[in-house]
Design an enzyme around this catalytic site. Sequence first.
Site, PDB file in Angstrom:
ATOM      1  N   HIS A 164       0.795  -1.215   0.014  1.00 30.88           N
ATOM      2  CA  HIS A 164       0.077  -0.141   0.007  1.00 30.88           C
ATOM      3  C   HIS A 164       0.980   1.190  -0.075  1.00 30.88           C
ATOM      4  O   HIS A 164       0.523   2.295   0.417  1.00 30.88           O
ATOM      5  CB  HIS A 164      -1.034   0.092   1.148  1.00 30.88           C
ATOM      6  CG  HIS A 164      -1.722  -1.127   1.424  1.00 30.88           C
ATOM      7  ND1 HIS A 164      -3.018  -1.343   1.054  1.00 30.88           N
ATOM      8  CD2 HIS A 164      -1.292  -2.324   2.275  1.00 30.88           C
ATOM      9  CE1 HIS A 164      -3.355  -2.789   1.405  1.00 30.88           C
ATOM     10  NE2 HIS A 164      -2.347  -3.314   1.973  1.00 30.88           N
ATOM     11  N   SER A 286      13.427  22.661 -16.379  1.00 26.05           N
ATOM     12  CA  SER A 286      12.215  23.442 -16.181  1.00 26.05           C
ATOM     13  C   SER A 286      12.566  25.057 -17.195  1.00 26.05           C
ATOM     14  O   SER A 286      13.767  25.291 -17.024  1.00 26.05           O
ATOM     15  CB  SER A 286      11.721  23.799 -14.969  1.00 26.05           C
ATOM     16  OG  SER A 286      11.075  24.925 -15.208  1.00 26.05           O
ATOM     17  N   LYS A 292      15.301  22.789 -11.436  1.00 26.38           N
ATOM     18  CA  LYS A 292      14.517  21.670 -11.521  1.00 26.38           C
ATOM     19  C   LYS A 292      15.560  20.520 -12.374  1.00 26.38           C
ATOM     20  O   LYS A 292      16.252  20.931 -13.317  1.00 26.38           O
ATOM     21  CB  LYS A 292      13.191  21.820 -12.278  1.00 26.38           C
ATOM     22  CG  LYS A 292      12.389  22.513 -11.660  1.00 26.38           C
ATOM     23  CD  LYS A 292      11.559  21.804 -10.632  1.00 26.38           C
ATOM     24  CE  LYS A 292      10.247  21.178 -11.090  1.00 26.38           C
ATOM     25  NZ  LYS A 292       9.715  20.077 -10.234  1.00 26.38           N
ATOM     26  N   GLU A 299       8.370   9.812 -16.740  1.00 28.33           N
ATOM     27  CA  GLU A 299       6.970   9.772 -16.633  1.00 28.33           C
ATOM     28  C   GLU A 299       6.295   9.527 -18.332  1.00 28.33           C
ATOM     29  O   GLU A 299       5.181   8.858 -18.323  1.00 28.33           O
ATOM     30  CB  GLU A 299       6.775  11.354 -16.766  1.00 28.33           C
ATOM     31  CG  GLU A 299       6.932  11.732 -15.471  1.00 28.33           C
ATOM     32  CD  GLU A 299       7.431  13.282 -15.173  1.00 28.33           C
ATOM     33  OE1 GLU A 299       7.198  13.656 -13.924  1.00 28.33           O
ATOM     34  OE2 GLU A 299       7.434  13.775 -16.041  1.00 28.33           O
TER      35      GLU A 299
END
Length: 463
Positions: A164, A286, A292, A299
């Site tokens: 979980h 970024s 960043k 992704e």
Amino acid sequence: MAKNNSPLKTTVGVVDAEVLAYTAGRDVELDRHLIAADCLGTAAHVTMLARMPKECRVLSQADAKKVIAELGAILRRAQAGQFEITLEDQDVHLAVERNLTAKLGDLGKKVHTCRSRNDQVAVDLRLFAKEELLAVLAEIASLAGALAAFARNHAEVPMVGRTHLQPAMPSSVGLWADAHAAALLDDAALVLAAYHLNDQCPLGAAASYGVPLPIDRQLVSDLLGFSRPVANVLQAINSRGKLESVILGALTQVMLTLSRLAQDLVLFTMPEFGYFALPAAFCTGSSIMPQKKNPDVLELVRSRAARVTACQVAVLDIVRSSPSGYNRDLQDAKEPFMEGLSMTRATLRILAPLIAGLEVNREALLKGFTPDVFATDRALELVAGGMPFRDAYHHVKAHLDELQNVDPVAAVAKKTHLGAPAGLNFDGTTARIVAIAELVSDERAEFHAALSKLLGTKWPMTK
Ligand code: ARG
């Protein structure tokens, strides 16, 4: 440029320009991936035609040689990017026939004897898929190899095992990485099953029902290095689309494995975890936030997994509404099929060096071990002292705040049974990877030897 709606002359008749554009769809571009397969299939077909019984032989051995030499020239032009498929051709099949006829005259016009584009595209796709699936298997072996090496190198590094996503029990980096390798090896079994299903020659089915002349389908199958011909000519055509969906199904499983790996890494490289650090080359910045370093590659692995699933669904739904025999719907399975293959292969290829360059932060991994992670171990300690498990469970539950911190390295070292963090069979994983790599090189050698013999020149051609 032809005016809209003006009729265009094709090899097989005059067709309205818009109808031609609609029906050809993306074949003019996508069939570029099938040029090699189409030439190989044609070489096998003419070789067989030249060996037909005398009374129905339309080509001599010398004719077949001439055609094969010309196919060789087309292959070289294609390699140099100089082979054109026009809208008037509709697809690669008629583009090759147009070229053969331009060079060889009547001989070029004889090549399509006892053949239809329906069995021709079926064999093209199977030859294409055979090469692609061998590449997929090789790429699976490479990525599984990177994961297995990572697992071995960090076998004893403790890592909190989670269920979980909550801290659960002591585990190791080795167990985590070996599990991903094992998942890929299971997926490889599905890819291999699809490979064997694909490894049957559909040529000779013609439109869908065979021809009234004694063609030798076994010979064509052997010449192309297939394991066998598809036994039933109607099934040879009906299996188009279904086969692509089976292959995409196997690829979907590969992508599900990779998506989980990506998702784990997105989480575990967050500064709040910091278990692992991605190699800088695999991060992107970024446009506004100077600090960043984003895991864009990972992704996109997740979204590409969704897209490969979508490719399979697209093909399944095309097959669902397709009756027996050739139907043009099947042409539209080509795009999702090729897209699914290329996305899966690109994903396997980008992840292998990412895993190889992944850094492990032992401190951060150890920091994850709070005393509660050892609660179950403690209950099992009480069991070893004679307490029934449920009593031990309740005892520990009632005294959670008294749990002692244990050395995670020692805790992991105690899990020695089969498949547990200290009982992993790394040699077994390596053996499975080596077996796949060997199978690929054996199959590829046999396949390419058959094609080299067919063409009378080394296949694949060197650039
Ligand atoms: N480009 C076509 C396809 O992919 C080739 C077969 C065309 N056959 C036909 N009967 N129109 O299906």
